[in-house]
Scaffold this active site. Structure first.
Site, PDB file in Angstrom:
ATOM      1  N   HIS A 420     -27.234 -20.003 -22.063  1.00 52.18           N
ATOM      2  CA  HIS A 420     -27.400 -19.750 -23.612  1.00 52.18           C
ATOM      3  C   HIS A 420     -26.251 -20.147 -24.547  1.00 52.18           C
ATOM      4  CE1 HIS A 420     -27.027 -17.006 -26.850  1.00 52.18           C
ATOM      5  NE2 HIS A 420     -28.410 -17.035 -26.953  1.00 52.18           N
ATOM      6  N   CYS A 751     -12.816 -59.661 -21.893  1.00 51.26           N
ATOM      7  CA  CYS A 751     -12.743 -58.088 -21.852  1.00 51.26           C
ATOM      8  C   CYS A 751     -11.439 -57.475 -22.257  1.00 51.26           C
ATOM      9  CB  CYS A 751     -13.261 -57.745 -20.587  1.00 51.26           C
ATOM     10  SG  CYS A 751     -12.064 -58.159 -19.026  1.00 51.26           S
TER      11      CYS A 751
END
Length: 803
Positions: A420, A751
């Site tokens: 919830h 990279c």
């Protein structure tokens, strides 16, 4: 043929267009039974009372006027909400069933019992609200559900209690806020044969990642016993993630994540007075996964079937019968949060400096918030909540919603991603940390903390107010480029956050991150587990690998799974995974690692990278890395994974490593496997032509290449001014190797950190003709813009000579 009356309709005769008659839940069950049964989706049989039956009940008992009067008194301030709700509910509970309605319900119940071959069949009785003028309004979780209802008297009583639940205090105030006319909302009751999940398991699943909206995964939560605990967040469930695009191939098992939840309680059948109750789970139940891999895949396939049929992301509840071991879908409705999110813009939060970590949990949302704690243990005390503070509590239910709206962030001890607290926080756009276990014991009201959900799946709560910045990225502003712009990713937990970026894949996925965070154990300590002498490390390893008879398999599974999340985020684009690139001092820091590593004077240029992979000291550890990549490509199905070898000093070394890989089932060129090499040592540049014969591509590691070209330790504070990737010598190296690679027909990218830190450096790379540039996600847009400008300039200048 089922006898259809105006009061009751069988699920078999309902379609989703019947929302006004029987509400969203029940019409959806009918739709699935009619349309999806033939696709193998199992839904337990049942029937529903119609909205006509509800109005008939009200009019036969002549209570319409009294209800209206009670509401009028409340809105006029003559009565409190709780007095009003209680009075209206009593009107329903004291009323009598109209004979025709009661007869219709009982007749259908007997029909259901005949089908099941059980005289008094156990049923679940669920409410489904329906507003005539607005059938799709979300009344989720507001009305009651009654489980394990047995016998005709009990059934009629439960149906009446469902009607009354249309007037819980919560439901009344919700309709008032939303401006619904209380006398225009009816209630349909769904009566469905109970799946014996009390002795099986159950849970929730979504056909989309609930955190990021990534639409290629199914998220499944699972616990023992009846499903109510998972929905309410009273239990920390198992969590599984499955990659949808690879589900069609029966040879693959694309489960990309499995987390074992603590599952401390389960809901089981009780007595007639109290039909269900919670009991503690056994030690064995807590340690075991609720679902087998085959069951996980079945549910995921059903989720994609249901999603395809409805044409939107879905939120479903499932259950497994403990007698027959059969799986069922007991509910399905459209997912409302992620699918309605503004997708073109997203904010990216970056923490610059922070206090010490106080507690961790699952992250909901992706924001960072600093503020004061307001600790409230019990819903009775919610009046004490201070607006704008961070709510800390053990678990939430719908009674908490009024104050959750006014919180800056939410922290709970219990619950998973479908609890919830998680669902409400997402709807409210609040960051939340659920399932922390101990927040209510560690944090106290008035304390200053920072809640960070911006660092991946795992959220952290830091002491004090952290220093952070927020950037807003707009997708519309990103230009298309010929040069590929890829992402450097390390953390599997954060990979899905970036799926909307138009990246051309992942140029560097760092295996070390997965090893140090998810695995935490030195691979050689797993290979030689029985002969470990460090007893405390041995005990800790035994605990982490509980459930694995073969300790090495733990490493293979966890590594494949961590990398799978990165591979999934950008599938089918290439994802370049660099094999482990720790230095000896870092390997030694892993559990059990010290015994297997030499002590080096200079680990930065010591026993690292390729030299380890064929060395007797680490060869067996490297074999596990290879096994994990094989599993990732062949069993999970991520053929988009490219392997990269770091710190390869010589051509002879390249040959040795490729041989060892082939021995471990990774042969370059076999089943589309590509192998790249890092270009980070001057020898890689000088002999680029020879290296290109052994590898499909190069990736420039500008940090190490700068260090070794200029002879400057990249970590040295003293020499920080001399460490410069834009030095002419380093640029010469980069320009040379790009030229050599292109001449040899090999792909070449970068990279290293340089283009992320200096987006203008991207222009130099484009001029040199690089194929791809890989950057950190937060610098992606800046780099993309720089690349676009450079490409336009280069195009305008025609073929200018390099230099």
């Amino acid at each position: 043929m089922h006898h259809v009356t105006a009061h009751v309709v069988w699920f078999d005769d309902l379609k989703r267009s019947d929302v006004a008659k029987v509400g969203g839940k029940n019409s959806s069950l009918g739709e699935m039974i009619q349309e999806l049964g033939r696709h193998g989706v199992d839904v337990p049989p049942g029937f529903a009372t119609t909205s006509d039956a509800y109005w008939h009940f009200i009019d036969e008992n002549q209570i319409r006027e009294s209800i209206g009067k009670s509401i009028a008194d409340w809105t006029a301030g003559k009565a409190s909400l709780s007095e009003t709700g209680a009075a209206i509910r009593q009107l329903f509970l004291r009323a009598d069933w109209p004979a025709a309605t009661a007869a219709a319900i009982i007749e259908a119940y007997r029909g259901l019992a005949d089908r099941a071959g059980q005289p008094d069949v156990s049923v679940a009785v669920r409410s489904s609200a329906t507003a005539e003028d607005l059938p799709d309004a979300s009344f989720a979780g507001q009305q009651e559900t009654f489980l394990n209802i047995v016998g005709e008297t009990e059934l009629l009583q439960a149906c009446k209690r469902c009607f009354a639940s249309l007037f819980t205090d919560r439901a009344i105030s919700y309709r008032q806020t939303k401006g619904f006319d209380h006398m225009k909302v009816a209630l349909s009751v769904g009566i469905q044969q109970m799946v014996r999940s009390d002795i099986g398991g159950s849970g929730v699943m979504f056909s989309i990642d609930t955190e990021t909206g990534f639409d290629k995964v199914v998220l499944i939560d699972a616990a023992w016993g009846l499903g109510e605990n998972v929905v309410q967040g009273a239990v920390d469930p198992d969590e599984y993630q499955v990659f949808k695009p690879l589900l069609n191939d029966p040879a693959l098992s694309p489960i990309i994540s499995k987390k074992c939840g603590s599952k401390t309680i389960k809901m089981v059948y009780g007595s007639a007075e109290q039909p269900t109750r919670n009991v503690p789970t056994s030690k064995a139940e807590r340690a075991a996964y609720v679902l087998s891999d085959a069951e996980i895949l079945t549910l995921a396939r059903w989720a994609t079937t249901i999603e395809r049929h409805y044409g939107c992301a879905m939120d479903m509840e499932w259950a497994r019968d403990g007698h027959s071991q059969r799986l069922y879908i007991v509910q399905a409705r459209p997912e409302t949060v992620q699918s309605n999110r503004e997708t073109a813009v997203f904010s990216s939060y970056k923490i610059k400096s922070k206090g010490k970590t106080l507690v961790k949990g699952l992250s909901i949302g992706d924001a960072v918030v600093s503020g004061q704690v307001c600790l409230i243990e019990n819903a009775r005390d919610i009046g004490q909540f201070v607006d704008g503070s961070i709510l800390v509590t053990s678990t939430t239910d719908p009674d908490w919603v009024p104050i959750m709206k006014r919180a800056a962030a939410i922290v709970t001890d219990h619950g998973g991603r479908t609890s919830h607290a998680a669902i409400v926080s997402r709807e409210l756009g609040l960051p939340a940390v659920v399932g922390t276990g101990t927040a209510t014991q560690i944090l106290h009201s008035g304390q200053e903390i920072t809640v960070s959900c911006a660092e991946g799946d795992e959220a952290s709560i830091y002491e004090g107010r952290a220093d952070y910045e927020v950037q807003t990225l707009d997708m519309e502003d990103i230009p298309a480029t010929k040069t590929k712009v890829m992402l450097n990713l390390a953390n599997p937990g954060a990979a899905f956050r970036w799926w909307r970026l138009p990246a051309d894949g992942v140029g560097l996925a760092r295996m070390e991150f997965v090893i140090s965070n998810a695995i935490r154990i030195h691979p050689m300590a797993l290979v030689n587990f029985d002969s470990l002498t460090d007893q405390s490390a041995k005990a800790e390893i035994a605990e982490l690998t509980a459930g694995y008879a073969d300790k090495s398999a733990y490493f293979v599974d966890k590594l494949a799974e961590g990398l799978a999340r990165i591979a999934a985020a950008f599938y089918p684009q290439p994802v370049i995974v660099r094999m482990s690139d720790f230095k000896t001092n870092e390997y030694a820091g892993l559990l059990g690692g010290a015994a297997f590593e030499p002590t080096e004077e200079n680990p930065m240029i010591g026993f690292r990278g390729a030299s380890r992979y064929y060395s007797p000291r680490y060869r067996d550890g490297f074999a596990l890395e290879c096994k994990a990549i094989r599993k990732l490509r062949n069993e999970l199905g991520f053929k988009n994974v490219v392997v990269m070898i770091p710190f390869c000093r010589s051509v002879a070394e390249a040959e040795k490593v490729l041989d060892v890989m082939a021995e471990n089932g990774l042969k370059r060129g076999e089943s589309e496997l590509q192998v790249f090499v890092m270009c980070e040592i001057p020898s890689n540049v000088i002999l680029a032509k020879q290296f290109a014969r052994h590898f499909d591509g190069f990736s420039i590691g500008s940090n190490d290449l700068t260090q070794l070209t200029l002879g400057v330790d990249r970590d040295s504070g003293e020499l920080a001014d001399l460490f410069d990737e834009q030095d002419d010598a380093v640029k010469w190296m980069i320009r040379s190797v790009i030229g050599e690679a292109k001449a040899a027909g090999a792909r070449i990218g970068i990279c290293g950190q340089a283009p992320s830190d200096h987006p203008e450096f991207a222009k130099f790379l484009v001029e040199c003709g690089i194929d791809s540039i890989s950057v950190t996600p937060d610098s992606f847009i800046a780099v993309k813009q720089n690349v676009s400008e450079a490409e336009n300039a280069k195009g305008a200048a025609g073929t200018a000579p390099l230099g």
